[in-house]
Design a protein around this motif. Structure first.
Motif, PDB file in Angstrom:
ATOM      1  N   ALA A 335       0.863  -1.187   0.000  1.00 18.05           N
ATOM      2  CA  ALA A 335       0.000   0.000   0.000  1.00 18.05           C
ATOM      3  C   ALA A 335       0.893   1.229   0.000  1.00 18.05           C
ATOM      4  O   ALA A 335       1.838   1.317   0.781  1.00 18.05           O
ATOM      5  CB  ALA A 335      -0.902   0.005   1.232  1.00 18.05           C
ATOM      6  N   GLY A 336       0.596   2.178  -0.907  1.00 16.91           N
ATOM      7  CA  GLY A 336       1.386   3.392  -0.994  1.00 16.91           C
ATOM      8  C   GLY A 336       2.546   3.269  -1.959  1.00 16.91           C
ATOM      9  O   GLY A 336       2.714   2.254  -2.646  1.00 16.91           O
ATOM     10  N   LEU A 337       3.358   4.321  -2.027  1.00 15.94           N
ATOM     11  CA  LEU A 337       4.520   4.371  -2.913  1.00 15.94           C
ATOM     12  C   LEU A 337       5.763   4.674  -2.086  1.00 15.94           C
ATOM     13  O   LEU A 337       5.855   5.731  -1.454  1.00 15.94           O
ATOM     14  CB  LEU A 337       4.357   5.460  -3.973  1.00 15.94           C
ATOM     15  N   ALA A 338       6.727   3.768  -2.128  1.00 18.19           N
ATOM     16  CA  ALA A 338       7.937   3.927  -1.309  1.00 18.19           C
ATOM     17  C   ALA A 338       9.121   4.403  -2.142  1.00 18.19           C
ATOM     18  O   ALA A 338      10.261   4.055  -1.865  1.00 18.19           O
ATOM     19  CB  ALA A 338       8.268   2.614  -0.611  1.00 18.19           C
ATOM     20  N   LEU A 339       8.856   5.228  -3.166  1.00 17.07           N
ATOM     21  CA  LEU A 339       9.909   5.610  -4.106  1.00 17.07           C
ATOM     22  C   LEU A 339      11.074   6.314  -3.422  1.00 17.07           C
ATOM     23  O   LEU A 339      12.219   6.175  -3.849  1.00 17.07           O
ATOM     24  CB  LEU A 339       9.325   6.528  -5.188  1.00 17.07           C
ATOM     25  N   CYS A 340      10.808   7.077  -2.380  1.00 18.75           N
ATOM     26  CA  CYS A 340      11.860   7.874  -1.732  1.00 18.75           C
ATOM     27  C   CYS A 340      12.093   7.446  -0.288  1.00 18.75           C
ATOM     28  O   CYS A 340      12.560   8.250   0.528  1.00 18.75           O
ATOM     29  CB  CYS A 340      11.490   9.359  -1.774  1.00 18.75           C
ATOM     30  N   ALA A 341      11.799   6.207   0.034  1.00 16.67           N
ATOM     31  CA  ALA A 341      11.941   5.756   1.424  1.00 16.67           C
ATOM     32  C   ALA A 341      13.398   5.786   1.872  1.00 16.67           C
ATOM     33  O   ALA A 341      14.305   5.482   1.092  1.00 16.67           O
ATOM     34  CB  ALA A 341      11.369   4.356   1.581  1.00 16.67           C
ATOM     35  N   GLU A 342      13.604   6.174   3.121  1.00 15.81           N
ATOM     36  CA  GLU A 342      14.954   6.278   3.689  1.00 15.81           C
ATOM     37  C   GLU A 342      15.146   5.355   4.886  1.00 15.81           C
ATOM     38  O   GLU A 342      16.263   4.928   5.165  1.00 15.81           O
ATOM     39  CB  GLU A 342      15.213   7.714   4.159  1.00 15.81           C
ATOM     40  N   ASN A 343      14.081   5.071   5.597  1.00 12.41           N
ATOM     41  CA  ASN A 343      14.209   4.239   6.788  1.00 12.41           C
ATOM     42  C   ASN A 343      12.999   3.319   6.913  1.00 12.41           C
ATOM     43  O   ASN A 343      11.922   3.612   6.391  1.00 12.41           O
ATOM     44  CB  ASN A 343      14.396   5.088   8.054  1.00 12.41           C
ATOM     45  N   TYR A 344      13.221   2.196   7.595  1.00 10.40           N
ATOM     46  CA  TYR A 344      12.224   1.126   7.610  1.00 10.40           C
ATOM     47  C   TYR A 344      12.032   0.579   9.023  1.00 10.40           C
ATOM     48  O   TYR A 344      12.970   0.523   9.812  1.00 10.40           O
ATOM     49  CB  TYR A 344      12.677  -0.029   6.696  1.00 10.40           C
ATOM     50  N   VAL A 345      10.798   0.179   9.298  1.00  6.63           N
ATOM     51  CA  VAL A 345      10.482  -0.529  10.544  1.00  6.63           C
ATOM     52  C   VAL A 345       9.825  -1.849  10.153  1.00  6.63           C
ATOM     53  O   VAL A 345       8.852  -1.852   9.383  1.00  6.63           O
ATOM     54  CB  VAL A 345       9.534   0.284  11.447  1.00  6.63           C
ATOM     55  N   THR A 346      10.368  -2.959  10.665  1.00  6.68           N
ATOM     56  CA  THR A 346       9.834  -4.274  10.314  1.00  6.68           C
ATOM     57  C   THR A 346       9.016  -4.830  11.473  1.00  6.68           C
ATOM     58  O   THR A 346       9.485  -4.869  12.616  1.00  6.68           O
ATOM     59  CB  THR A 346      10.973  -5.249   9.970  1.00  6.68           C
ATOM     60  N   LEU A 347       7.802  -5.257  11.167  1.00  7.83           N
ATOM     61  CA  LEU A 347       6.927  -5.925  12.139  1.00  7.83           C
ATOM     62  C   LEU A 347       6.897  -7.412  11.800  1.00  7.83           C
ATOM     63  O   LEU A 347       6.799  -7.784  10.636  1.00  7.83           O
ATOM     64  CB  LEU A 347       5.510  -5.350  12.079  1.00  7.83           C
ATOM     65  N   GLY A 348       6.960  -8.272  12.829  1.00  9.17           N
ATOM     66  CA  GLY A 348       6.923  -9.701  12.585  1.00  9.17           C
ATOM     67  C   GLY A 348       8.316 -10.287  12.451  1.00  9.17           C
ATOM     68  O   GLY A 348       9.331  -9.591  12.529  1.00  9.17           O
ATOM     69  N   ASP A 349       8.359 -11.585  12.197  1.00  9.17           N
ATOM     70  CA  ASP A 349       9.619 -12.333  12.155  1.00  9.17           C
ATOM     71  C   ASP A 349       9.852 -12.880  10.746  1.00  9.17           C
ATOM     72  O   ASP A 349       9.065 -13.702  10.265  1.00  9.17           O
ATOM     73  CB  ASP A 349       9.541 -13.487  13.160  1.00  9.17           C
ATOM     74  N   PRO A 350      10.936 -12.448  10.073  1.00  4.75           N
ATOM     75  CA  PRO A 350      11.205 -12.942   8.719  1.00  4.75           C
ATOM     76  C   PRO A 350      11.293 -14.473   8.647  1.00  4.75           C
ATOM     77  O   PRO A 350      11.009 -15.049   7.598  1.00  4.75           O
ATOM     78  CB  PRO A 350      12.556 -12.297   8.376  1.00  4.75           C
ATOM     79  N   ALA A 351      11.689 -15.106   9.752  1.00  3.59           N
ATOM     80  CA  ALA A 351      11.813 -16.568   9.746  1.00  3.59           C
ATOM     81  C   ALA A 351      10.473 -17.247   9.496  1.00  3.59           C
ATOM     82  O   ALA A 351      10.423 -18.364   8.970  1.00  3.59           O
ATOM     83  CB  ALA A 351      12.405 -17.049  11.076  1.00  3.59           C
ATOM     84  N   THR A 352       9.377 -16.566   9.847  1.00  2.42           N
ATOM     85  CA  THR A 352       8.043 -17.132   9.636  1.00  2.42           C
ATOM     86  C   THR A 352       7.495 -16.772   8.254  1.00  2.42           C
ATOM     87  O   THR A 352       6.422 -17.234   7.867  1.00  2.42           O
ATOM     88  CB  THR A 352       7.049 -16.611  10.691  1.00  2.42           C
ATOM     89  N   ARG A 353       8.239 -15.910   7.529  1.00  2.00           N
ATOM     90  CA  ARG A 353       7.793 -15.383   6.229  1.00  2.00           C
ATOM     91  C   ARG A 353       6.486 -14.603   6.359  1.00  2.00           C
ATOM     92  O   ARG A 353       5.688 -14.543   5.409  1.00  2.00           O
ATOM     93  CB  ARG A 353       7.665 -16.498   5.189  1.00  2.00           C
ATOM     94  N   GLN A 354       6.270 -14.022   7.521  1.00  2.00           N
ATOM     95  CA  GLN A 354       5.108 -13.166   7.741  1.00  2.00           C
ATOM     96  C   GLN A 354       5.589 -11.873   8.382  1.00  2.00           C
ATOM     97  O   GLN A 354       5.793 -11.821   9.599  1.00  2.00           O
ATOM     98  CB  GLN A 354       4.075 -13.861   8.640  1.00  2.00           C
ATOM     99  N   ILE A 355       5.790 -10.851   7.551  1.00  2.00           N
ATOM    100  CA  ILE A 355       6.274  -9.561   8.060  1.00  2.00           C
ATOM    101  C   ILE A 355       5.557  -8.421   7.342  1.00  2.00           C
ATOM    102  O   ILE A 355       4.981  -8.607   6.266  1.00  2.00           O
ATOM    103  CB  ILE A 355       7.801  -9.373   7.866  1.00  2.00           C
ATOM    104  N   SER A 356       5.595  -7.270   7.982  1.00  2.00           N
ATOM    105  CA  SER A 356       5.221  -6.022   7.315  1.00  2.00           C
ATOM    106  C   SER A 356       6.396  -5.065   7.467  1.00  2.00           C
ATOM    107  O   SER A 356       6.985  -4.962   8.548  1.00  2.00           O
ATOM    108  CB  SER A 356       3.959  -5.411   7.931  1.00  2.00           C
TER     109      SER A 356
END
Length: 410
Positions: A335-356
Motif C-alpha cells: 500500500a502506498g509508494l515507497a519511491l523515496c523511502a529512507e528508513n524502515y520498521v519491520t513488524l513480525g519475524d522474517p523466519a516465519t515469512r510473515q512480516i510487514s
C-alpha cells in the motif's frame, strides 16, 4: 456538450472498467470497446501464475461473459486503433473502418520491453504479457528441465516460482543487486530471496545477458555478460514494459513516459482521456509528479473516475496506489509508494515469512509492504488514505500492532 458516443481503445482492466462504469453511472449513449485480441477481454495477473499451472482455465480469466456486453449494449469490436482524426473526432481502425466519437478514451496499455540481445528471436524465448504467450509457454513448461528467467521483478519471480514448482531447475538473472529492487525494501527483498532459494531457484545478481545460444532455431543456453553458459530448455524474460503511446503520439497529444494527463485524466485534447498503464498522471502520493503506475487498482480506480466525469461528476484522481504479487506460497501486498523511502520498521519475524515493512521518509509514512499479514495491509490502506500521523518511533516501539493503531487513530 452532451455525449452520445464514447469510444474506448483498449479492453484490458482499464478499458473494460470505463465501459462497465459508464453503464453503472447511467450513461445511455453508444459505447464502443475496441479489443485488439481475438478473445473476450480478460485479466492478465493470472497469466504468470494460476493459468500457467492449469489451476484456472481461460474462461475463468474473462472479466465478463459475451452475454453481459450484449445486455449492457457495449459494442465489442475485435480490431485495433491505428490513427486518431482529432479534427473530425474519429478513431481509424486497422480493419479500415472508423468510429466517430464525442469522447475517446485511450486505454492502450503497455507492451513488454524487448530483450535486445542476439538470439532473442529464437524459439523457446518468451515474454509473458498475453494469453497467447501463456498458452504457448504452458505445455513447454511441463517438459522443461532447465529454465532461465531474465529479470527479478514481479513477473519474472512469479514465473520462476511456477517453474520451480513444476520441477525445473531455475536460474534467475538480474542486473540489480536484489530481487524486486525497484519495488520493495531491502528487508522484503531478503525474505523473498530466501523463500525462492528454498524452492530451488538460483539467483545471479549484477548479471547481464550477452546472447542466447541456439541450435536449429531453438534456444539451448543463455550466455551471461561475464561469459558463463547456462543451459536452457525455456527462457522467459520480464524486464519491464513500455507504454503504448504511438496512437497518441501520432495524433499530437503530449507524451512524457506515457500519455500525459491532468488530475482529471484528460489529455492535452479535452475530447480525449487516457488511463492505466499507458497514462502518466500527477500523482498525489508522488508529489504531483507525472507518474505511470502498472497496477490493477490504478486501472480500475481511474476507469471509475473517467466514467463519473463523463456523466457530469468530475473529481481529481487521488486514489491510494496498492499492488500485489503471488509468488509460490507467498502473497506480497503493498500500500502506498515507497519511491523515496529512507528508513524502515519491520513488524513480525522474517523466519516465519510473515512480516510487514513500514517505509518512511523522515517522519512520514510512505508505504507498507506486507507478506502473509493481510490485516496489516488493510489497516495500511486506511492509514495512508488519511493525513500522515504514524511515526517511526511509534511503529518501532515494543509490541506495536498496526491494526490496533489504525483503529485507535481513526
Amino acid at each position: 456538450m452532451s455525449l452520445n458516443s464514447i469510444v474506448i481503445a483498449g479492453a484490458g482492466h482499464a478499458g473494460v472498467q470505463v465501459a462497465v462504469s459508464l453503464r453503472q453511472e447511467g450513461f445511455a449513449g453508444r459505447i464502443s470497446l475496441v479489443n485488439d485480441e481475438p478473445w473476450l477481454p480478460y485479466q492478465r495477473p493470472p497469466l504468470s501464475k494460476a493459468f500457467l499451472l492449469g489451476k484456472i482455465d481461460a474462461s475463468a480469466m474473462q472479466f465478463r461473459s459475451e452475454a453481459f456486453y450484449a445486455e449492457q449494449r457495449i459494442e465489442l469490436l475485435a480490431d485495433r486503433g491505428t490513427a486518431i482524426d482529432r479534427q473530425n473526432r474519429r478513431l481509424v481502425l486497422a480493419s479500415g473502418a472508423a468510429l466517430d466519437y464525442d469522447h475517446l478514451v485511450l486505454a492502450t496499455g503497455a507492451h513488454n520491453r524487448p530483450l535486445n540481445v542476439p538470439g532473442a528471436e529464437l524459439a523457446g524465448v518468451f515474454g509473458v504479457k498475453t494469453r497467447l504467450d501463456a498458452e504457448t509457454i504452458a505445455p513447454l513448461l511441463k517438459t522443461a528441465k532447465r529454465v532461465v528467467v531474465i529479470g527479478a521483478g514481479f513477473i519474472g519471480l512469479e514465473f520462476a516460482a511456477v517453474a520451480a514448482a513444476e520441477g525445473a531447475a531455475v536460474e534467475v538473472l538480474e542486473l540489480g543487486e536484489r530481487p524486486m529492487a525497484r519495488a520493495v525494501s531491502p528487508q522484503m527483498s531478503a525474505l523473498f530471496r530466501a523463500a525462492h532459494e528454498s524452492w530451488g531457484v538460483h539467483f545471479n545478481f549484477r548479471c547481464g545477458v550477452s546472447e542466447i545460444e541456439g541450435d536449429n532455431g531453438k534456444a539451448v543456453a543463455v550466455i551471461t555478460a561475464d561469459g558463463r553458459r547456462l543451459p536452457a530448455d525455456l527462457v522467459v524474460y520480464g524486464i519491464g514494459v513500455i507504454p503504448n503511446v504511438s496512437l497518441a503520439l501520432e495524433a499530437g497529444l503530449n507524451i512524457d513516459n506515457g500519455i500525459r494527463v491532468n488530475s482529471s485524466l484528460l489529455t492535452s485534447d479535452p475530447n480525449i482521456s487516457a488511463l492505466g498503464d499507458a497514462a502518466a498522471f500527477p500523482c498525489v502520493q508522488n508529489g504531483e509528479q507525472p507518474t505511470r503506475l502498472e497496477s490493477v487498482q490504478n486501472a480500475v480506480d481511474q476507469g471509475k473516475l473517467i466514467a463519473a466525469r463523463l456523466v457530469g461528476k468530475p473529481a481529481p484522481y487521488t486514489a491510494l496506489p496498492w499492488f500485489w504479487t503471488d509468488q509460490g506460497t507467498l502473497k506480497l501486498q503493498i500500500a502506498g509508494l515507497a519511491l523515496c523511502a529512507e528508513n524502515y520498521v519491520t513488524l513480525g519475524d522474517p523466519a516465519t515469512r510473515q512480516i510487514s515493512v513500514l517505509c518512511f521518509r523522515g517522519e512520514q509514512l510512505l508505504a507498507v509492504e506486507s507478506c502473509g499479514r493481510v490485516g496489516d495491509h488493510m489497516a495500511a490502506r486506511k492509514i495512508l488514505s488519511r493525513p500522515p500521523a504514524l511515526t517511526p518511533a511509534v511503529a518501532a516501539a515494543p509490541g506495536f500492532d498496526l491494526k490496533e493503531w489504525e483503529v485507535a487513530n481513526r
